[in-house]
Design a protein around this motif. Structure first.
Motif, mmCIF file in Angstrom:
data_model
loop_
_atom_site.group_PDB
_atom_site.id
_atom_site.type_symbol
_atom_site.label_atom_id
_atom_site.label_comp_id
_atom_site.label_asym_id
_atom_site.label_seq_id
_atom_site.Cartn_x
_atom_site.Cartn_y
_atom_site.Cartn_z
ATOM 1 N N ALA A 239 -3.661 -4.238 -3.410
ATOM 2 C CA ALA A 239 -4.400 -3.007 -3.651
ATOM 3 C C ALA A 239 -5.510 -2.888 -2.614
ATOM 4 O O ALA A 239 -6.242 -3.852 -2.359
ATOM 5 C CB ALA A 239 -4.981 -3.009 -5.061
ATOM 6 N N ARG A 240 -5.610 -1.723 -2.005
ATOM 7 C CA ARG A 240 -6.606 -1.514 -0.953
ATOM 8 C C ARG A 240 -7.350 -0.200 -1.184
ATOM 9 O O ARG A 240 -6.824 0.747 -1.788
ATOM 10 C CB ARG A 240 -5.937 -1.464 0.425
ATOM 11 C CG ARG A 240 -5.091 -2.678 0.785
ATOM 12 C CD ARG A 240 -4.598 -2.550 2.230
ATOM 13 N NE ARG A 240 -3.587 -3.535 2.583
ATOM 14 C CZ ARG A 240 -3.839 -4.765 2.995
ATOM 15 N NH1 ARG A 240 -5.089 -5.174 3.074
ATOM 16 N NH2 ARG A 240 -2.856 -5.597 3.320
ATOM 17 N N GLU A 241 -8.554 -0.140 -0.668
ATOM 18 C CA GLU A 241 -9.321 1.106 -0.632
ATOM 19 C C GLU A 241 -8.749 1.988 0.476
ATOM 20 O O GLU A 241 -8.553 1.534 1.608
ATOM 21 C CB GLU A 241 -10.790 0.812 -0.355
ATOM 22 C CG GLU A 241 -11.682 2.025 -0.232
ATOM 23 C CD GLU A 241 -11.925 2.750 -1.537
ATOM 24 O OE1 GLU A 241 -12.319 3.929 -1.491
ATOM 25 O OE2 GLU A 241 -11.712 2.128 -2.604
ATOM 26 N N PRO A 242 -8.444 3.259 0.198
ATOM 27 C CA PRO A 242 -7.885 4.112 1.257
ATOM 28 C C PRO A 242 -8.874 4.310 2.397
ATOM 29 O O PRO A 242 -10.095 4.243 2.211
ATOM 30 C CB PRO A 242 -7.626 5.451 0.543
ATOM 31 C CG PRO A 242 -7.657 5.149 -0.913
ATOM 32 C CD PRO A 242 -8.564 3.979 -1.087
ATOM 33 N N LEU A 243 -8.345 4.558 3.592
ATOM 34 C CA LEU A 243 -9.182 5.092 4.663
ATOM 35 C C LEU A 243 -9.694 6.458 4.228
ATOM 36 O O LEU A 243 -8.950 7.262 3.651
ATOM 37 C CB LEU A 243 -8.376 5.259 5.947
ATOM 38 C CG LEU A 243 -8.109 4.044 6.819
ATOM 39 C CD1 LEU A 243 -7.282 4.457 8.032
ATOM 40 C CD2 LEU A 243 -9.391 3.376 7.257
ATOM 41 N N ARG A 244 -10.936 6.753 4.508
ATOM 42 C CA ARG A 244 -11.524 8.056 4.173
ATOM 43 C C ARG A 244 -11.919 8.727 5.482
ATOM 44 O O ARG A 244 -12.785 8.243 6.208
ATOM 45 C CB ARG A 244 -12.711 7.901 3.236
ATOM 46 C CG ARG A 244 -12.348 7.207 1.927
ATOM 47 C CD ARG A 244 -13.537 7.125 0.978
ATOM 48 N NE ARG A 244 -13.844 8.426 0.396
ATOM 49 C CZ ARG A 244 -13.311 8.873 -0.745
ATOM 50 N NH1 ARG A 244 -12.448 8.129 -1.420
ATOM 51 N NH2 ARG A 244 -13.640 10.056 -1.207
ATOM 52 N N LEU B 29 -1.600 1.057 -2.678
ATOM 53 C CA LEU B 29 -0.888 -0.188 -2.936
ATOM 54 C C LEU B 29 0.017 -0.463 -1.744
ATOM 55 O O LEU B 29 0.898 0.336 -1.419
ATOM 56 C CB LEU B 29 -0.060 -0.110 -4.220
ATOM 57 C CG LEU B 29 0.498 -1.469 -4.676
ATOM 58 C CD1 LEU B 29 -0.639 -2.360 -5.168
ATOM 59 C CD2 LEU B 29 1.532 -1.294 -5.782
ATOM 60 N N ASP B 30 -0.239 -1.575 -1.084
ATOM 61 C CA ASP B 30 0.518 -1.996 0.099
ATOM 62 C C ASP B 30 1.594 -2.980 -0.351
ATOM 63 O O ASP B 30 1.293 -4.075 -0.823
ATOM 64 C CB ASP B 30 -0.449 -2.657 1.083
ATOM 65 C CG ASP B 30 0.235 -3.294 2.290
ATOM 66 O OD1 ASP B 30 1.481 -3.321 2.346
ATOM 67 O OD2 ASP B 30 -0.483 -3.786 3.178
ATOM 68 N N PHE B 31 2.866 -2.579 -0.218
ATOM 69 C CA PHE B 31 3.963 -3.494 -0.517
ATOM 70 C C PHE B 31 4.950 -3.529 0.648
ATOM 71 O O PHE B 31 6.150 -3.596 0.484
ATOM 72 C CB PHE B 31 4.657 -3.134 -1.845
ATOM 73 C CG PHE B 31 5.067 -1.680 -1.990
ATOM 74 C CD1 PHE B 31 6.344 -1.268 -1.642
ATOM 75 C CD2 PHE B 31 4.185 -0.747 -2.489
ATOM 76 C CE1 PHE B 31 6.736 0.055 -1.783
ATOM 77 C CE2 PHE B 31 4.566 0.582 -2.652
ATOM 78 C CZ PHE B 31 5.842 0.988 -2.297
ATOM 79 N N PHE B 32 4.369 -3.476 1.859
ATOM 80 C CA PHE B 32 5.196 -3.566 3.058
ATOM 81 C C PHE B 32 5.602 -5.019 3.294
ATOM 82 O O PHE B 32 5.149 -5.940 2.614
ATOM 83 C CB PHE B 32 4.440 -3.003 4.264
ATOM 84 C CG PHE B 32 5.329 -2.722 5.442
ATOM 85 C CD1 PHE B 32 6.418 -1.869 5.315
ATOM 86 C CD2 PHE B 32 5.108 -3.314 6.670
ATOM 87 C CE1 PHE B 32 7.260 -1.615 6.385
ATOM 88 C CE2 PHE B 32 5.927 -3.067 7.749
ATOM 89 C CZ PHE B 32 7.018 -2.219 7.608
ATOM 90 N N GLY B 33 6.452 -5.233 4.277
ATOM 91 C CA GLY B 33 6.994 -6.560 4.534
ATOM 92 C C GLY B 33 5.956 -7.541 5.066
ATOM 93 O O GLY B 33 4.945 -7.156 5.663
ATOM 94 N N ALA B 34 6.208 -8.818 4.831
ATOM 95 C CA ALA B 34 5.375 -9.897 5.355
ATOM 96 C C ALA B 34 6.209 -10.760 6.298
ATOM 97 O O ALA B 34 7.426 -10.890 6.136
ATOM 98 C CB ALA B 34 4.809 -10.746 4.219
ATOM 99 N N ALA B 35 5.540 -11.344 7.275
ATOM 100 C CA ALA B 35 6.227 -12.229 8.220
ATOM 101 C C ALA B 35 6.645 -13.507 7.501
ATOM 102 O O ALA B 35 5.822 -14.168 6.871
ATOM 103 C CB ALA B 35 5.316 -12.557 9.394
ATOM 104 N N PRO B 36 7.923 -13.878 7.577
ATOM 105 C CA PRO B 36 8.394 -15.104 6.911
ATOM 106 C C PRO B 36 8.195 -16.332 7.787
ATOM 107 O O PRO B 36 7.716 -16.242 8.916
ATOM 108 C CB PRO B 36 9.883 -14.818 6.708
ATOM 109 C CG PRO B 36 10.245 -13.960 7.885
ATOM 110 C CD PRO B 36 9.016 -13.135 8.208
#
Length: 529
Positions: A235-240, A67-74
């Motif tokens: 939600a993203r698929e992890p790098l494997r 789950l990616d909840f990092f910042g977004a460019a405003p």
């Protein structure tokens, strides 16, 4: 049942919050959300509901997800560019220093509040009021400041003194907190209690209204109503990443860190790392060759591809061709003898693992009045703005070096780990993985062994514990290298837990006050003062 789980974190209150939730029947996701909410109170210089992060979690039955909840460019909908509140400050680590930018114009759209709530909805099983309770108690009643947090507050003293709203959080008595001082944040406690009372949507709306009011273009910032309305965790698929008999799962594009760790692991496997005597000159030069090659990879258009062609990054680390980078690493070996962020890792007794890294950057020096929330300065960090400040298109998810990671043996979690430390995150995690998976070192030694970082043509390295000749060999290869005589928080803070043959274990990075706690269902853990 015995032990319900293990947690590794960078602060005792943070770990205790997770343990308490495990003892009450929560799973790894409940525990990591409770711990991270507590950290927004007790690790104030490092993380905040006004920041962002990422979490990888899952188990053998249901699979794994990021789950990616990092910042977004405003800046969505802006007709023109405002005059920004945006200025440089220097953080002094002793042997080296780093420049950051603060001010309201340094604040990206934050995702941590909505991210933690979304994660709990997706995979938690305890009611939210139980998960929030430890954070509420410490925010309202106060907590004893740890030596590590006091030291970090001292490092960012210019930020902690930047505005009246931030001074209220860090300096209620007119000075920065010292180890053992009692510090409270009653405004944040009331806000968190609103989440526990069953009205998280209303609290999120309050949070967003305050952001738009105080960080708008008219206030020197860039955050507007369109920015907060359009933001959502992804939600993203992890790098494997295959590595010997293991599969390493990490943060995918647009994160930078996971792919760079993947490239490093692939190169290390290509070179056959693991046969050198640990801490010897050969070991240190071999690791430096891998780190230098990873730095070259990042400098070769890697950050552009994170957004333009993320599938290429996945293919690269999953088994794509690496001949040019492998040749470079071999050449380095042959010719030469060769951030404010916090991380929590949890594995529960049922086999669920979770690794979460979050950050507030260093904080922008402004808080939301009445909410007790210090807002991030993601737009003011060089490492996550490689093309220059304020160049990313409005609405785009920012890249980050954060790389929460799970290592699988078959389909079951063997390790869960991650690190704080700005651009040193990739090096810290990569070296820890190699120490365990390639060199077979015990967990605590793997986490706390001397560490290196290479950025471009510059090497930084710790000398404590190295074998005779190793430090001189590194210095001969990089004459301008910066030496650290002892372990330094500059090199991140890896917190790692493990499940090996059904036995739970953990190791905390002493560079950043790392601590490991076990949830024993026979003895309830009282919350620390």
């Amino acid at each position: 049942m015995g032990t319900r789980g293990v947690i590794a974190a960078s602060e005792p209150h943070t770990a205790a919050a997770g343990v308490r939730v495990l003892q009450r029947g929560g799973n790894a996701v409940d525990a990591i959300v409770a711990a991270k909410l507590a950290a927004t109170v007790t690790e104030l210089p490092l993380t905040s509901l006004g920041g962002g992060g990422a979490c990888v979690w899952g188990d053998a039955r249901d699979g794994y997800e990021v789950l990616d909840f990092f910042g977004a460019a405003p800046g969505l909908g802006l007709a023109g560019w405002p005059i920004l509140d945006f200025a440089p400050i220097t953080v002094d680590f002793g042997e080296t220093s780093q420049v950051f930018h603060i001010g309201k114009g340094a604040a990206a759209v934050p995702g941590q509040l909505v991210g933690l709530l979304a994660l709990h909805r997706r995979a938690g099983r305890l009611p939210l009021h139980e998960v929030v309770a430890p954070a509420v108690a410490w925010a309202r009643d106060g907590f004893r400041v740890s030596p590590q947090i006091a030291a970090i507050a001292g490092l960012i003293a210019p930020i902690a003194s930047n505005s009246a709203t931030v001074r209220r959080l860090f300096q209620p008595d007119g000075r920065l907190p010292r180890a053992g001082d009692r510090l409270a944040n009653p405004d944040l406690g009331d806000f968190l209690q609103g989440l526990a009372d069953g009205s998280p949507a209303a609290q999120v709306a309050t949070f967003h209204r305050s952001l738009v009011e105080h960080f708008a273009p008219t206030q020197g910032g860039l955050i507007g109503e369109q920015d907060v309305a359009s933001y959502a965790p992804l939600a993203r698929e992890p790098l494997r990443i295959p590595f010997g008999p293991f599969t390493v799962l990490s943060n995918p594009p647009p994160s930078a860190g996971g792919g760079l760790i993947g490239v490093g692991l692939r190169i290390a496997e290509e070179l056959g790392l693991g046969g050198e005597e640990f801490r010897s000159p050969a070991h240190q030069l071999a690791v430096a060759a891998v780190l230098a090659t990873v730095s070259e990879v990042r400098g070769a258009g890697y950050d552009h591809r994170l957004h333009a062609d993320p599938e290429a990054i996945r293919q690269l680390v999953a088994g794509g061709s690496l001949p040019q980078w492998a040749r470079l690493a071999r050449t380095l070996c042959r010719e030469n003898g060769l951030g404010a962020t916090t991380h929590i890792s949890v594995i529960d007794a049922e086999g669920m693992a979770a690794a979460m890294t979050t950050s507030n950057g260093e904080g922008c020096g402004h808080s939301l009045p009445g909410l007790g929330i210090h807002v991030n300065n993601f737009l003011g960090e060089d490492d996550i703005n490689p093309a220059g400040f304020h160049r990313l298109a409005a609405g785009s998810r920012m890249s980050t070096m954060m790389s929460p990671t799970i290592v699988l043996a078959g389909d079951r979690p063997r390790l869960a780990l991650g690190s704080g430390g700005s651009n040193r995150i990739r090096s810290a995690i990569l070296q820890t993985l190699l120490n365990v998976l390639a060199y077979g070192r015990p967990l605590d030694e793997a986490v706390n062994a001397s560490r290196q970082h290479i950025e471009g043509r510059q090497l930084w390295f710790e000398t404590a514990g190295l074998a005779a000749g190793a430090a001189d060999a590194l210095q001969a290869r990089w004459p301008g290298a910066t030496r650290f005589a002892s372990a330094s928080m500059f090199f991140g803070g890896v917190n790692c837990v493990a499940s090996i043959d059904g036995r739970l274990a953990g190791a905390g990075d002493q560079r950043r006050g790392g601590i490991v706690m076990f949830a024993d269902d026979r003895t309830a853990t009282a919350l620390p003062d």
